[in-house]
Write an enzyme that holds these catalytic residues in place. Structure first.
Site: not given
Length: 123
Positions: A27, A30-32
């Protein structure tokens, strides 16, 4: 697969590794991450270094994780979002044709479902 949270639906798409194609999940914003399935995301997954380099140089990133793929293997990078999350279905390890679902599940790791590792070898 669809999941609901308090604000919106999230779609989970599973991409299958094959001998010709290896999938890698990132991601970039935002690091989903499919936390409800895989648990807490690893620190490296949330790092700016992983998020930027996985897209630009996926083969080098995989090598740093100890995963060297043949040059003939295409690497597809999937960028998760708040509305769409990805998970990898790893290639079945050789020598596991006799194993049942429960035994195979023990070989699949969080990292193999992100795409930075292969499943564990059978014992």
């Amino acid at each position: 697969i669809m999941a609901q949270n308090s604000t919106a639906s999230t779609v989970l798409t599973v991409v299958e590794n094959t001998p010709e194609t290896h999938n890698l999940v990132v991601c970039t914003l935002c690091s989903c991450y499919p936390r409800s399935i895989l648990g807490l995301s690893p620190t490296w997954y949330r790092s700016r270094n992983y998020r930027s380099r996985a897209v630009r140089e996926p083969r080098a990133v995989l090598k740093e994780f100890g995963l060297e793929l043949p040059e003939s293997t295409q690497i597809q990078v999937h960028d998760s979002t708040a509305d769409l999350r990805y998970m990898v279905l790893p290639t079945r390890p050789p020598g596991t044709d006799h194993l049942g679902e429960a035994e195979l599940a023990k070989l699949v790791t969080r990292d193999s479902m992100i795409g930075v590792a292969n499943p564990l070898p059978p014992q």
